[in-house]
Write an enzyme that holds these catalytic residues in place. Structure first.
Site, short mmCIF file in Angstrom:
data_model
loop_
_atom_site.label_atom_id
_atom_site.label_comp_id
_atom_site.label_asym_id
_atom_site.label_seq_id
_atom_site.Cartn_x
_atom_site.Cartn_y
_atom_site.Cartn_z
N GLY A 49 35.55 36.29 40.22
CA GLY A 49 34.41 36.54 39.68
C GLY A 49 33.77 37.80 40.12
N GLU A 50 32.47 37.67 40.65
CA GLU A 50 31.66 39.05 40.97
C GLU A 50 31.50 38.83 42.41
OE1 GLU A 50 31.76 41.93 39.33
OE2 GLU A 50 30.77 42.41 41.28
N SER A 51 32.10 39.59 43.32
CA SER A 51 32.11 39.24 44.84
C SER A 51 30.36 39.25 45.31
CB SER A 51 32.82 39.86 45.76
OG SER A 51 32.63 41.32 45.36
N CYS A 81 40.89 37.28 44.12
CA CYS A 81 39.99 38.58 43.46
C CYS A 81 38.72 38.58 44.32
CB CYS A 81 40.15 38.29 42.06
SG CYS A 81 39.95 39.72 41.35
N ARG A 113 37.74 47.34 46.65
CA ARG A 113 36.97 46.83 45.17
C ARG A 113 37.42 47.57 43.99
NH1 ARG A 113 31.01 44.56 45.44
NH2 ARG A 113 31.56 44.02 43.19
N ARG A 142 39.76 43.83 37.01
CA ARG A 142 39.09 44.54 38.04
C ARG A 142 39.48 44.16 39.38
NH1 ARG A 142 33.35 43.79 37.60
NH2 ARG A 142 33.14 45.78 38.29
N HIS A 177 44.40 36.87 39.56
CA HIS A 177 44.15 35.39 39.40
C HIS A 177 45.56 34.52 38.92
CE1 HIS A 177 40.01 35.99 38.22
NE2 HIS A 177 40.14 37.33 38.41
N GLU A 179 45.50 31.66 38.70
CA GLU A 179 45.20 30.14 37.87
C GLU A 179 44.94 30.25 36.21
OE1 GLU A 179 43.00 32.48 39.01
OE2 GLU A 179 41.12 32.46 38.07
N1 GLN Z 1 35.60 43.36 40.56
C1 GLN Z 1 35.27 42.24 41.06
C2 GLN Z 1 34.30 42.36 42.43
O1 GLN Z 1 34.50 43.35 43.19
C3 GLN Z 1 36.30 41.03 41.20
C4 GLN Z 1 36.79 40.89 40.02
C5 GLN Z 1 37.55 39.54 39.80
O2 GLN Z 1 37.39 38.58 40.77
N2 GLN Z 1 38.17 39.22 38.73
O3 GLN Z 1 33.76 41.26 42.86
#
Ligand code: GLN
Length: 200
Positions: A49-51, A81, A113, A142, A177, A179
């Site tokens: 997701g977005e850390s 991720c 990241r 990403r 990922h 999953e």
């Molecule tokens: N770029 C995202 C981050 O830095 C991670 C991306 C992902 O979980 N697919 O949180």
């Protein structure tokens, strides 16, 4: 044998896909949003997701200390991720506007990241994973790379020479990922790291 109780952190990101795959390998799956939902679990998945977003929500809900205590009591954790970023002791590449990057600071890895580029540079590939008898399909979105690992951390897979899956005791971190492709072998590997909880 009783089905293992596994939680999926469900604050933001790809938690539904992990739930689905865990169910196919016989786990009882719980969505975790609050500290008390960790009770009775033997493992926890931190999804992609977005850390920064997930980390800030973890702080808000009191989950940073709760997850650290869960691990101290024997709970296994798999970060994928953004989840791998949240497990790391050292995080490089947080954009300044994101502010402080909260972390669980549990696994002796250094992550960078967005090391494989921006959203448009997301890709699908296959990985040779230590102990697997055929390649594993992996989606990188990403994705971070694991730049360095500390002593006692095993490297399980690399992509173009960069570490993308590592394990230390009952902690596992992956850049990609696992999953999204329906191949449950990494989730099965994680289940093998999950013991029954040491306290109810
Ligand atoms: N770029 C995202 C981050 O830095 C991670 C991306 C992902 O979980 N697919 O949180």
């Amino acid at each position: 044998m009783l089905a293992p109780n596994i939680g999926v952190l469900a604050l933001q990101g790809a938690f539904r896909e992990h739930k689905r795959l865990l169910s196919t390998v016989g786990a009882n799956v719980t969505e975790v949003r609050l500290p008390q939902q960790l009770q009775g679990l033997s493992g926890l998945i931190l999804p992609g997701g977005e850390s920064t977003t997930i980390g800030n929500l973890m702080v808000e809900y009191g989950l940073v200390e709760a997850i650290q205590e869960f691990h101290a009591a024997g709970g296994a954790i798999f970060g994928t991720c953004a989840g791998a970023i949240l497990l790391a002791r050292t995080i490089h590449g947080t954009p300044p506007q994101s502010g402080v990057q909260p972390s669980l600071n549990l696994m002796d890895i250094t992550v960078q990241r967005n090391a494989f580029g921006r959203q448009v540079d997301s890709f699908r590939t296959t990985l040779e994973i230590s102990g697997f008898d055929s390649p594993f399909p992996a989606v990188f979105i990403r994705a971070p790379i694991i730049e360095a690992v500390g002593e006692g951390v095993d490297v399980l897979a690399r992509h173009q020479g960069q570490i993308v899956l590592a394990r230390s005791g009952n902690l596992m971190a992956g850049s990609f990922h696992p999953e999204l492709t329906g191949d449950a072998r990494i989730h099965q590997l994680f289940l093998s790291l999950c013991r029954e909880p040491q306290r109810a």
